[in-house]
Design a protein around this motif. Structure first.
Motif, PDB file in Angstrom:
ATOM      1  N   THR A  40     -21.211  66.386  16.670  1.00  0.00           N
ATOM      2  CA  THR A  40     -21.436  65.327  17.651  1.00  0.00           C
ATOM      3  C   THR A  40     -20.596  64.105  17.319  1.00  0.00           C
ATOM      4  O   THR A  40     -20.226  63.883  16.165  1.00  0.00           O
ATOM      5  CB  THR A  40     -22.927  64.915  17.707  1.00  0.00           C
ATOM      6  N   ASP A  41     -20.336  63.308  18.343  1.00  0.00           N
ATOM      7  CA  ASP A  41     -19.698  62.010  18.168  1.00  0.00           C
ATOM      8  C   ASP A  41     -20.734  60.885  18.167  1.00  0.00           C
ATOM      9  O   ASP A  41     -20.385  59.716  17.969  1.00  0.00           O
ATOM     10  CB  ASP A  41     -18.679  61.752  19.284  1.00  0.00           C
ATOM     11  N   ARG A  42     -21.991  61.246  18.419  1.00  0.00           N
ATOM     12  CA  ARG A  42     -23.062  60.241  18.408  1.00  0.00           C
ATOM     13  C   ARG A  42     -23.196  59.672  17.006  1.00  0.00           C
ATOM     14  O   ARG A  42     -22.991  60.364  16.014  1.00  0.00           O
ATOM     15  CB  ARG A  42     -24.394  60.860  18.821  1.00  0.00           C
ATOM     16  N   VAL A  43     -23.575  58.409  16.913  1.00  0.00           N
ATOM     17  CA  VAL A  43     -23.723  57.743  15.619  1.00  0.00           C
ATOM     18  C   VAL A  43     -25.153  57.230  15.492  1.00  0.00           C
ATOM     19  O   VAL A  43     -25.634  56.514  16.361  1.00  0.00           O
ATOM     20  CB  VAL A  43     -22.719  56.579  15.485  1.00  0.00           C
ATOM     21  N   ALA A  44     -25.795  57.595  14.396  1.00  0.00           N
ATOM     22  CA  ALA A  44     -27.139  57.101  14.107  1.00  0.00           C
ATOM     23  C   ALA A  44     -27.092  55.948  13.111  1.00  0.00           C
ATOM     24  O   ALA A  44     -27.885  55.018  13.196  1.00  0.00           O
ATOM     25  CB  ALA A  44     -28.014  58.233  13.563  1.00  0.00           C
ATOM     26  N   VAL A  45     -26.176  56.021  12.156  1.00  0.00           N
ATOM     27  CA  VAL A  45     -26.032  54.991  11.121  1.00  0.00           C
ATOM     28  C   VAL A  45     -24.560  54.620  11.020  1.00  0.00           C
ATOM     29  O   VAL A  45     -23.708  55.494  10.908  1.00  0.00           O
ATOM     30  CB  VAL A  45     -26.529  55.511   9.750  1.00  0.00           C
ATOM     31  N   ARG A  46     -24.292  53.338  11.048  1.00  0.00           N
ATOM     32  CA  ARG A  46     -22.906  52.870  10.953  1.00  0.00           C
ATOM     33  C   ARG A  46     -22.591  52.414   9.529  1.00  0.00           C
ATOM     34  O   ARG A  46     -23.415  51.792   8.857  1.00  0.00           O
ATOM     35  CB  ARG A  46     -22.668  51.724  11.928  1.00  0.00           C
ATOM     36  N   GLN A  47     -21.376  52.700   9.109  1.00  0.00           N
ATOM     37  CA  GLN A  47     -20.901  52.272   7.781  1.00  0.00           C
ATOM     38  C   GLN A  47     -21.024  50.755   7.643  1.00  0.00           C
ATOM     39  O   GLN A  47     -21.416  50.252   6.594  1.00  0.00           O
ATOM     40  CB  GLN A  47     -19.450  52.721   7.582  1.00  0.00           C
ATOM     41  N   GLN A  48     -20.708  50.027   8.701  1.00  0.00           N
ATOM     42  CA  GLN A  48     -20.785  48.568   8.657  1.00  0.00           C
ATOM     43  C   GLN A  48     -22.216  48.097   8.356  1.00  0.00           C
ATOM     44  O   GLN A  48     -22.416  47.118   7.640  1.00  0.00           O
ATOM     45  CB  GLN A  48     -20.305  47.942   9.978  1.00  0.00           C
ATOM     46  N   TYR A  49     -23.200  48.776   8.934  1.00  0.00           N
ATOM     47  CA  TYR A  49     -24.593  48.430   8.655  1.00  0.00           C
ATOM     48  C   TYR A  49     -24.896  48.653   7.177  1.00  0.00           C
ATOM     49  O   TYR A  49     -25.507  47.808   6.516  1.00  0.00           O
ATOM     50  CB  TYR A  49     -25.552  49.259   9.517  1.00  0.00           C
ATOM     51  N   ALA A 130     -25.561  62.715  -4.984  1.00  0.00           N
ATOM     52  CA  ALA A 130     -25.225  63.102  -3.608  1.00  0.00           C
ATOM     53  C   ALA A 130     -26.146  62.451  -2.583  1.00  0.00           C
ATOM     54  O   ALA A 130     -25.743  62.191  -1.449  1.00  0.00           O
ATOM     55  CB  ALA A 130     -25.277  64.623  -3.457  1.00  0.00           C
ATOM     56  N   GLY A 131     -27.381  62.164  -2.950  1.00  0.00           N
ATOM     57  CA  GLY A 131     -28.339  61.582  -2.011  1.00  0.00           C
ATOM     58  C   GLY A 131     -28.398  60.070  -2.027  1.00  0.00           C
ATOM     59  O   GLY A 131     -29.115  59.463  -1.223  1.00  0.00           O
ATOM     60  N   LEU A 132     -27.636  59.440  -2.919  1.00  0.00           N
ATOM     61  CA  LEU A 132     -27.750  57.996  -3.101  1.00  0.00           C
ATOM     62  C   LEU A 132     -27.445  57.197  -1.834  1.00  0.00           C
ATOM     63  O   LEU A 132     -28.165  56.248  -1.506  1.00  0.00           O
ATOM     64  CB  LEU A 132     -26.857  57.532  -4.245  1.00  0.00           C
ATOM     65  N   ALA A 133     -26.417  57.566  -1.091  1.00  0.00           N
ATOM     66  CA  ALA A 133     -26.061  56.811   0.123  1.00  0.00           C
ATOM     67  C   ALA A 133     -27.189  56.868   1.154  1.00  0.00           C
ATOM     68  O   ALA A 133     -27.559  55.845   1.734  1.00  0.00           O
ATOM     69  CB  ALA A 133     -24.754  57.332   0.719  1.00  0.00           C
ATOM     70  N   ALA A 134     -27.743  58.053   1.352  1.00  0.00           N
ATOM     71  CA  ALA A 134     -28.840  58.198   2.313  1.00  0.00           C
ATOM     72  C   ALA A 134     -30.076  57.434   1.847  1.00  0.00           C
ATOM     73  O   ALA A 134     -30.701  56.703   2.626  1.00  0.00           O
ATOM     74  CB  ALA A 134     -29.174  59.673   2.521  1.00  0.00           C
ATOM     75  N   GLU A 135     -30.420  57.583   0.582  1.00  0.00           N
ATOM     76  CA  GLU A 135     -31.603  56.903   0.065  1.00  0.00           C
ATOM     77  C   GLU A 135     -31.458  55.386   0.135  1.00  0.00           C
ATOM     78  O   GLU A 135     -32.394  54.691   0.548  1.00  0.00           O
ATOM     79  CB  GLU A 135     -31.867  57.331  -1.377  1.00  0.00           C
ATOM     80  N   ALA A 136     -30.311  54.871  -0.262  1.00  0.00           N
ATOM     81  CA  ALA A 136     -30.098  53.425  -0.234  1.00  0.00           C
ATOM     82  C   ALA A 136     -30.140  52.891   1.198  1.00  0.00           C
ATOM     83  O   ALA A 136     -30.675  51.803   1.446  1.00  0.00           O
ATOM     84  CB  ALA A 136     -28.777  53.072  -0.907  1.00  0.00           C
ATOM     85  N   THR A 137     -29.604  53.654   2.127  1.00  0.00           N
ATOM     86  CA  THR A 137     -29.619  53.225   3.531  1.00  0.00           C
ATOM     87  C   THR A 137     -31.037  53.164   4.066  1.00  0.00           C
ATOM     88  O   THR A 137     -31.441  52.167   4.683  1.00  0.00           O
ATOM     89  CB  THR A 137     -28.767  54.171   4.390  1.00  0.00           C
ATOM     90  N   VAL A 138     -31.818  54.208   3.827  1.00  0.00           N
ATOM     91  CA  VAL A 138     -33.202  54.242   4.319  1.00  0.00           C
ATOM     92  C   VAL A 138     -34.025  53.150   3.640  1.00  0.00           C
ATOM     93  O   VAL A 138     -34.798  52.451   4.302  1.00  0.00           O
ATOM     94  CB  VAL A 138     -33.826  55.635   4.099  1.00  0.00           C
ATOM     95  N   CYS A 139     -33.858  52.993   2.341  1.00  0.00           N
ATOM     96  CA  CYS A 139     -34.596  51.954   1.624  1.00  0.00           C
ATOM     97  C   CYS A 139     -34.262  50.576   2.201  1.00  0.00           C
ATOM     98  O   CYS A 139     -35.158  49.764   2.445  1.00  0.00           O
ATOM     99  CB  CYS A 139     -34.275  52.032   0.130  1.00  0.00           C
TER     100      CYS A 139
END
Length: 174
Positions: A40-49, A130-139
């Motif tokens: 998909t091209d849909r975006v749920a989370v942006r790098q800028q965020y 490997a999970g650090l980016a996802a965890e940090a974003t959700v936190c």
């Protein structure tokens, strides 16, 4: 589509321990794996965020995303039905750091240590580099919510999680 089965929780934050069978956990892991494979091209989370929110709320630089994949992006207990396994509310799906859905479910389980341990066992990327980016974003997302006066019941657990993430990050932002 109307669903007449009850969700697993009336709230996104799990307020009671769940004793779900191994088959349910296997189905969840398999379903989320299938979601990640959707192109998909849909975006749920942006790098800028991530670059803005993670330093502000977690206190580390935004970790590099090893892989972007498709995510439901709102997997929590009020969006899950046990039998048959169904995930509700797909309005925000799109690309996110890999393991974002697992990290979201984990965060919404922090008040129930046994179930939180089960989430980590089913999704072993949680707690790993490997999970650090996802965890940090959700936190960061949830600490931002707490800063606005919502989900206050999770504040202490989220702050503890942020501390764990800071210990895992090699260079703490100052």
């Amino acid at each position: 589509m109307w669903v007449n089965q009850p969700v697993l929780s009336d709230d996104l934050i799990l307020q009671h321990d769940l004793r779900l069978p191994d088959s349910w956990w296997n189905d969840l892991a398999g379903t989320l794996e299938k979601v990640t494979a959707v192109d998909t091209d849909r975006v749920a989370v942006r790098q800028q965020y991530m670059e803005r929110a993670i330093p502000e709320f977690v206190g580390i630089q935004a970790p590099a995303v090893g892989r972007w994949s498709t995510a439901h992006s709102d997997v929590h207990w009020a969006h899950l039905i046990a039998s048959p396994l169904l995930m509700l509310d797909w309005e925000g799906w799109g690309q996110a750091p890999e393991d974002f859905d697992a990290a979201t479910l984990y965060a919404c389980t922090l008040l129930q240590p046994d179930t939180a341990d089960r989430v980590r066992a089913v999704f072993p990327a949680l707690g790993s580099p490997a999970g650090l980016a996802a965890e940090a974003t959700v936190c960061a997302q949830l600490l931002r919510t707490v800063s606005r006066g919502d989900s206050l019941i999770l504040e202490d657990q989220l702050r503890n999680w942020a501390e764990e993430l800071r210990r895992r990050w090699p260079c703490t932002a100052r």
